[in-house]
Motif scaffolding. Structure first.
Motif, mmCIF file in Angstrom:
data_model
loop_
_atom_site.group_PDB
_atom_site.id
_atom_site.type_symbol
_atom_site.label_atom_id
_atom_site.label_comp_id
_atom_site.label_asym_id
_atom_site.label_seq_id
_atom_site.Cartn_x
_atom_site.Cartn_y
_atom_site.Cartn_z
ATOM 1 N N ASN A 181 0.770 -1.128 0.080
ATOM 2 C CA ASN A 181 -0.198 -0.053 -0.026
ATOM 3 C C ASN A 181 0.858 1.309 -0.003
ATOM 4 O O ASN A 181 2.010 1.240 0.486
ATOM 5 C CB ASN A 181 -0.801 -0.041 1.171
ATOM 6 C CG ASN A 181 -1.837 -1.041 1.315
ATOM 7 O OD1 ASN A 181 -2.819 -1.237 0.463
ATOM 8 N ND2 ASN A 181 -1.542 -2.231 2.022
ATOM 9 N N LEU A 182 0.441 2.322 -0.414
ATOM 10 C CA LEU A 182 0.982 3.421 -0.429
ATOM 11 C C LEU A 182 0.068 4.621 0.287
ATOM 12 O O LEU A 182 -1.106 4.769 -0.181
ATOM 13 C CB LEU A 182 1.223 3.903 -1.852
ATOM 14 C CG LEU A 182 1.501 5.355 -2.144
ATOM 15 C CD1 LEU A 182 3.022 5.826 -1.572
ATOM 16 C CD2 LEU A 182 1.862 5.641 -3.667
ATOM 17 N N ARG A 183 0.496 5.342 1.343
ATOM 18 C CA ARG A 183 -0.294 6.470 1.870
ATOM 19 C C ARG A 183 0.557 7.681 1.470
ATOM 20 O O ARG A 183 1.435 7.907 1.620
ATOM 21 C CB ARG A 183 -0.336 6.315 3.365
ATOM 22 C CG ARG A 183 -1.107 7.414 3.671
ATOM 23 C CD ARG A 183 -1.258 7.399 5.364
ATOM 24 N NE ARG A 183 -1.956 6.003 5.657
ATOM 25 C CZ ARG A 183 -1.478 4.893 6.393
ATOM 26 N NH1 ARG A 183 -0.256 5.016 6.964
ATOM 27 N NH2 ARG A 183 -2.257 3.806 6.558
ATOM 28 N N MET A 184 -0.268 8.588 0.828
ATOM 29 C CA MET A 184 0.127 10.094 0.418
ATOM 30 C C MET A 184 -0.354 10.930 1.224
ATOM 31 O O MET A 184 -1.452 11.020 1.603
ATOM 32 C CB MET A 184 -0.500 10.368 -0.961
ATOM 33 C CG MET A 184 0.058 9.114 -1.935
ATOM 34 S SD MET A 184 -0.494 9.481 -3.917
ATOM 35 C CE MET A 184 0.475 11.104 -4.140
ATOM 36 N N THR A 185 0.429 11.812 1.897
ATOM 37 C CA THR A 185 -0.082 13.171 2.680
ATOM 38 C C THR A 185 0.409 14.130 2.671
ATOM 39 O O THR A 185 1.955 14.451 2.508
ATOM 40 C CB THR A 185 0.191 12.491 4.418
ATOM 41 O OG1 THR A 185 -0.491 11.221 4.577
ATOM 42 C CG2 THR A 185 -0.533 13.489 5.297
ATOM 43 N N ASP A 186 -0.302 15.391 1.904
ATOM 44 C CA ASP A 186 0.332 16.457 1.961
ATOM 45 C C ASP A 186 0.636 17.434 3.076
ATOM 46 O O ASP A 186 0.044 16.978 4.258
ATOM 47 C CB ASP A 186 -0.498 17.324 0.750
ATOM 48 C CG ASP A 186 -1.654 17.761 1.201
ATOM 49 O OD1 ASP A 186 -2.022 17.771 2.362
ATOM 50 O OD2 ASP A 186 -2.319 18.296 0.169
ATOM 51 N N GLN A 187 1.022 18.609 2.771
ATOM 52 C CA GLN A 187 1.319 19.564 4.217
ATOM 53 C C GLN A 187 0.086 19.880 4.727
ATOM 54 O O GLN A 187 0.035 20.326 5.754
ATOM 55 C CB GLN A 187 2.141 20.682 3.834
ATOM 56 C CG GLN A 187 3.536 20.134 3.411
ATOM 57 C CD GLN A 187 4.261 21.363 2.625
ATOM 58 O OE1 GLN A 187 3.802 22.027 2.017
ATOM 59 N NE2 GLN A 187 5.562 21.364 2.941
ATOM 60 N N ALA A 188 -1.039 19.876 4.271
ATOM 61 C CA ALA A 188 -2.267 20.361 4.772
ATOM 62 C C ALA A 188 -3.190 19.269 5.308
ATOM 63 O O ALA A 188 -3.985 19.534 6.018
ATOM 64 C CB ALA A 188 -3.004 21.129 3.742
ATOM 65 N N GLY A 189 -2.494 17.992 5.311
ATOM 66 C CA GLY A 189 -2.894 16.859 6.130
ATOM 67 C C GLY A 189 -4.016 16.106 5.073
ATOM 68 O O GLY A 189 -4.527 15.103 5.550
ATOM 69 N N HIS A 190 -4.233 16.554 3.844
ATOM 70 C CA HIS A 190 -5.132 15.549 3.025
ATOM 71 C C HIS A 190 -4.261 14.430 2.555
ATOM 72 O O HIS A 190 -3.297 14.384 2.488
ATOM 73 C CB HIS A 190 -5.346 16.347 1.672
ATOM 74 C CG HIS A 190 -6.039 17.496 1.757
ATOM 75 N ND1 HIS A 190 -5.109 18.753 1.448
ATOM 76 C CD2 HIS A 190 -7.035 17.878 2.160
ATOM 77 C CE1 HIS A 190 -5.794 19.740 1.803
ATOM 78 N NE2 HIS A 190 -6.957 19.380 2.081
ATOM 79 N N GLN A 191 -5.298 13.376 2.872
ATOM 80 C CA GLN A 191 -4.438 11.887 2.716
ATOM 81 C C GLN A 191 -5.330 11.039 1.811
ATOM 82 O O GLN A 191 -6.587 10.766 1.785
ATOM 83 C CB GLN A 191 -4.355 11.300 4.099
ATOM 84 C CG GLN A 191 -3.634 10.169 4.373
ATOM 85 C CD GLN A 191 -3.587 9.674 5.839
ATOM 86 O OE1 GLN A 191 -4.278 9.152 6.348
ATOM 87 N NE2 GLN A 191 -2.441 10.098 6.580
ATOM 88 N N VAL A 192 -4.616 10.208 1.070
ATOM 89 C CA VAL A 192 -5.186 9.108 0.220
ATOM 90 C C VAL A 192 -4.185 7.664 0.353
ATOM 91 O O VAL A 192 -2.984 7.754 0.539
ATOM 92 C CB VAL A 192 -5.069 9.730 -1.040
ATOM 93 C CG1 VAL A 192 -5.551 8.301 -2.215
ATOM 94 C CG2 VAL A 192 -5.773 10.898 -1.446
ATOM 95 N N THR A 193 -4.949 6.751 0.343
ATOM 96 C CA THR A 193 -4.234 5.457 0.654
ATOM 97 C C THR A 193 -4.682 4.903 -0.453
ATOM 98 O O THR A 193 -5.978 4.463 -0.832
ATOM 99 C CB THR A 193 -4.721 4.590 1.884
ATOM 100 O OG1 THR A 193 -4.399 5.291 2.955
ATOM 101 C CG2 THR A 193 -4.082 3.311 2.015
ATOM 102 N N ILE A 194 -3.601 3.982 -1.243
ATOM 103 C CA ILE A 194 -3.716 3.422 -2.546
ATOM 104 C C ILE A 194 -3.132 1.741 -2.349
ATOM 105 O O ILE A 194 -2.145 1.680 -1.628
ATOM 106 C CB ILE A 194 -2.786 4.151 -3.658
ATOM 107 C CG1 ILE A 194 -3.440 5.378 -3.738
ATOM 108 C CG2 ILE A 194 -3.074 3.315 -4.932
ATOM 109 C CD1 ILE A 194 -2.520 6.526 -4.045
ATOM 110 N N ALA A 195 -3.930 1.088 -2.707
ATOM 111 C CA ALA A 195 -3.720 -0.536 -2.763
ATOM 112 C C ALA A 195 -3.034 -0.713 -3.990
ATOM 113 O O ALA A 195 -3.398 -0.374 -5.304
ATOM 114 C CB ALA A 195 -4.670 -1.339 -2.552
ATOM 115 N N LEU A 196 -1.387 -1.055 -4.060
ATOM 116 C CA LEU A 196 -0.665 -1.341 -5.302
ATOM 117 C C LEU A 196 -0.962 -2.415 -5.915
ATOM 118 O O LEU A 196 -1.314 -3.255 -5.137
ATOM 119 C CB LEU A 196 0.707 -0.877 -5.111
ATOM 120 C CG LEU A 196 1.108 0.532 -4.422
ATOM 121 C CD1 LEU A 196 2.574 0.675 -4.162
ATOM 122 C CD2 LEU A 196 0.858 1.421 -5.571
#
Length: 115
Positions: A2-17
Motif C-alpha cells: 500500500n501507499l499512503r500519500m499525505t500533503d502538508q495540509a493533512g489531505h491523505q489518500v491510501t492506495i492499494a498497489l
C-alpha cells in the motif's frame, strides 16, 4: 503493498498497489516525498526518480482513484475524475481510502509504503 500519500495540509489518500513490475519499481525507489502538481482538470501528477519497468503492467482504464503511470512522460498520475484509457497509460493501483481528497492534494507530499 500500500501507499499512503499525505500533503502538508493533512489531505491523505491510501492506495492499494497492484503486483505489476511498475508498481514494484516505484516501491523499490522508495521516494519519501514528491511534489504533487495539477495536470488538466482530472489528475494529480509527480515524477519518480527513474522511469518504471513496464513488464507485466496492465494498461489503465482510469477512473476516480486510479494510480497510473504515463510512460511517454514518465509521470505517476492519480485521477480524481474518470478519464478512461489512453495510449501509454499503465495501471499501478487503486485508492482505497480518501478518494474525495485526491483533488485537494498539493505541494510537497509524503509517501509511506506499507504492507
Amino acid at each position: 503493498m500500500n501507499l499512503r500519500m499525505t500533503d502538508q495540509a493533512g489531505h491523505q489518500v491510501t492506495i492499494a498497489l497492484n503486483d505489476s513490475n511498475a508498481a514494484k519499481d516505484l516501491v523499490q525507489q522508495k521516494p519519501s516525498q514528491v511534489r504533487i502538481e495539477n495536470y488538466s482538470n482530472d489528475e494529480k501528477t509527480f515524477y519518480p526518480d527513474k522511469k518504471l519497468d513496464l513488464g507485466n503492467t496492465p494498461r489503465a482504464n482510469a477512473v476516480v482513484g486510479t494510480l497510473g503511470y504515463f510512460a511517454p512522460w514518465g509521470d505517476v498520475c492519480l485521477f480524481y475524475r474518470d478519464f478512461g484509457p489512453a495510449g501509454g497509460l499503465y495501471d499501478l493501483g487503486m485508492a482505497t481510502e480518501g478518494k474525495e481528497q485526491i483533488s485537494l492534494l498539493s505541494g510537497t507530499t509524503q509517501l509511506e509504503f506499507f504492507e
